[in-house]
Scaffold this active site. Structure first.
Site, PDB file in Angstrom:
ATOM      1  N   LYS A 112      -6.227  23.143  -6.289  1.00  0.00           N
ATOM      2  CA  LYS A 112      -5.566  24.006  -7.508  1.00  0.00           C
ATOM      3  C   LYS A 112      -4.289  23.413  -8.043  1.00  0.00           C
ATOM      4  O   LYS A 112      -3.987  23.839  -9.260  1.00  0.00           O
ATOM      5  CB  LYS A 112      -5.544  25.556  -6.832  1.00  0.00           C
ATOM      6  CG  LYS A 112      -7.021  25.888  -6.569  1.00  0.00           C
ATOM      7  CD  LYS A 112      -7.318  27.377  -6.779  1.00  0.00           C
ATOM      8  CE  LYS A 112      -8.812  27.668  -6.645  1.00  0.00           C
ATOM      9  NZ  LYS A 112      -9.354  27.457  -5.119  1.00  0.00           N
TER      10      LYS A 112
HETATM   11  C1  LIG Z   1     -10.504  27.477  -5.307  1.00  0.00           C
HETATM   12  C2  LIG Z   1     -11.054  26.855  -4.028  1.00  0.00           C
HETATM   13  C3  LIG Z   1     -12.432  26.114  -4.117  1.00  0.00           C
HETATM   14  C4  LIG Z   1     -13.587  26.748  -5.033  1.00  0.00           C
HETATM   15  O1  LIG Z   1     -13.400  26.182  -6.490  1.00  0.00           O
HETATM   16  P1  LIG Z   1     -13.800  26.891  -7.572  1.00  0.00           P
HETATM   17  O2  LIG Z   1     -13.237  26.049  -8.723  1.00  0.00           O
HETATM   18  O3  LIG Z   1     -13.404  28.468  -7.484  1.00  0.00           O
HETATM   19  O4  LIG Z   1     -15.269  26.838  -7.386  1.00  0.00           O
HETATM   20  C5  LIG Z   1     -12.965  25.241  -3.065  1.00  0.00           C
HETATM   21  N1  LIG Z   1     -12.104  24.738  -2.105  1.00  0.00           N
HETATM   22  C6  LIG Z   1     -10.804  25.336  -2.093  1.00  0.00           C
HETATM   23  C7  LIG Z   1      -9.878  24.842  -0.648  1.00  0.00           C
HETATM   24  C8  LIG Z   1     -10.381  26.161  -3.201  1.00  0.00           C
HETATM   25  O5  LIG Z   1      -8.841  26.476  -2.808  1.00  0.00           O
END
Ligand SMILES: *Cc1c(COP(=O)(O)O)cnc(C)c1O
Length: 468
Positions: A112
């Protein structure tokens, strides 16, 4: 570039306003009127280009009519400066035709950061240009909150309120949020699940007087700017592996469907992606939806991959919008049925369109642990439990089509989930030293009951945008 809401009852907006809005006022998600096209020669020309440059080139058409190329380039460069790896998103090979794209070299050790570090800079810049303050409220299943806090801490124009489900995030995830001392950061432990937190967030956005009084801005994965920022690493990794001359598939650990949607957008922009493989944990809404055609959330099951413990995959709405021929009335009908009867059937044509590009695999807890152990044994590489679901799904795809390389997105650093790793390989991974040191500080957070009005009052009391 103009953007329209998937529900068709909100005004079209430009990029800056979409950036600040998050969710549209009609409850829909903003999506561009058309996807910009990147010609094969321009894809090929990304070879050897630094990540910040590639990002500026790929993002510019989505922002046309707002800031100039130089400012965008300065923003992507500043965002990249917070990463610990010079390639930003490097690839590792762990088996024949199986690659891991490491998206965890940012300040909070999860993918993120790649979008959020840029989003923070973009938002602060828009607010400065408009001489405004804003309030960010986010719901997090673990990683979004920390990433938002790192991206916005100390910013003069933005107050951040993050809701996380009390007791349902890992220790490291919680400390990454609660040990930040900046005055503009407020962490709320909600007595409820992630979906409860997300529901409160949606209600706050639909409450027009509240939304306006604190100038609410959204940073959750429905924010279009995040999706755009996430398209970049699909391009950079594909080019390293031979695009545009070679097709690849991507396996994506999925919760809210933001990351895999970015892959879909990259494909619409012209990147030659073969399959987009959705990996879910035991919370298998999307795997069931693709298999049966019925989109029907069930209760959330806590797993060792908490950032995917989600039962409503909000960004799926953007895909549905496209595959229904961009018909907002169809989308309104599907989501009205979701509200009233707890689910909807994806119509046959749209379902076939989704299946022609996407696979989905649900990976249970035992298989996740087994995958961490197997990859460690075979490749001496430690996967975090989220990434392990993606690698498992990638292997299933390679069993069907061994000739097309698959890139599994590594969405978190294994040291964020030491218990899961220890269960699988008998050893605890270490946090990078500078991150471990930061997490030592005192924790600061407020527990609130699962009640939208209570949360709204808490925010209104503290948001500086609410003061005249
Ligand atoms: C947020 C997250 C996901 C999922 O991603 P999305 O965009 O919500 O599908 C998967 N793995 C990790 C480590 C995350 O932080």
């Amino acid at each position: 570039m103009r953007y329209l809401s998937t529900r068709g009852e909100a005004a079209q907006l430009g990029f800056d306003d979409v950036l600040l809005a998050g969710l549209a006022v009609d409850g829909g998600l903003y999506t561009p009127l058309a996807y910009p096209h990147v010609a094969p020669v321009d894809i090929a020309a990304l070879a050897g280009v630094p990540y910040a440059d590639a990002a500026a080139r790929l993002i510019a058409p989505f922002m046309s009519g707002t800031i100039g190329a130089d400012l965008l380039r300065a923003q992507t460069e500043a965002a990249c400066a917070s990463f610990r790896h010079r390639a930003i998103a490097p690839l590792s090979q762990i088996a024949d035709n199986l690659f891991v794209l490491e998206l965890f070299h940012g300040p909070t050790l999860a993918f993120k950061d790649l979008a959020m570090q840029l989003l923070g800079r973009m938002m602060n810049d828009v607010l400065e240009r408009r001489n405004l303050r804003a309030t960010i409220v986010g719901a997090t299943s673990g990683d979004t909150g920390a990433a938002a806090i790192e991206a916005f801490r100390g910013l003069e124009r933005v107050d951040v309120f993050i809701l996380y489900p009390n007791g349902r995030v890992s220790d490291v995830q919680r400390r990454q949020m609660t040990t930040v001392a900046d005055d503009n950061i407020h962490v709320i432990a909600l007595e409820g699940s992630f979906d409860d937190a997300q529901n409160i967030l949606k209600r706050l956005f639909r409450n027009a007087p509240f939304r306006e009084s604190v100038r609410l801005a959204g940073v959750n994965s429905i924010n279009w700017a995040r999706i755009v920022a996430q398209t970049v690493y699909y391009f950079t990794s594909a080019v390293v592996l031979g695009a545009p001359h070679r097709h690849l598939s991507y396996a994506v650990p999925t919760g809210n469907f933001g990351d895999v949607l970015a892959g879909y957008v990259a494909k619409r922009m012209g990147l030659p992606i073969d399959r987009l493989i959705v990996a879910t944990n035991a919370n298998d809404l999307l795997a069931r939806a693709l298999e049966t055609g019925r989109y029907e959330p069930r209760g959330v099951t806590p797993t060792q991959s908490p950032s995917m413990d989600i039962q409503v995959s909000s960004n799926f709405e953007r895909l549905l919008f496209d595959v229904t021929g961009r018909d907002p009335a169809a989308i309104r009908a599907l989501f009205a049925s979701l509200d009233q009867s707890g689910g909807f059937d994806i119509p046959r044509g749209p379902l076939a369109a989704i299946r022609s590009e996407f696979d989905a695999h649900s990976v249970n807890e035992a298989a996740t642990t087994d995958e961490i152990a197997r990859t460690f044994r075979d490749a001496d590489y430690v996967l975090d439990p989220h990434t392990a679901t993606g690698v498992r799904a990638a292997r299933a795809r390679l069993a069907v089509d061994p000739a097309t390389p698959v890139v599994a997105l590594a969405t978190a650093h294994p040291a964020k989930f030491p218990d899961a790793i220890e269960r699988a390989i008998g050893a605890r991974p270490r946090l990078p030293a500078e991150i471990a040191a930061r997490l030592e500080g005192a924790e600061r957070f407020t527990v609130l009951e699962n009640d939208a009005a209570r949360v709204a009052a808490y925010i209104a009391d503290r948001a500086r945008a609410a003061r005249v």
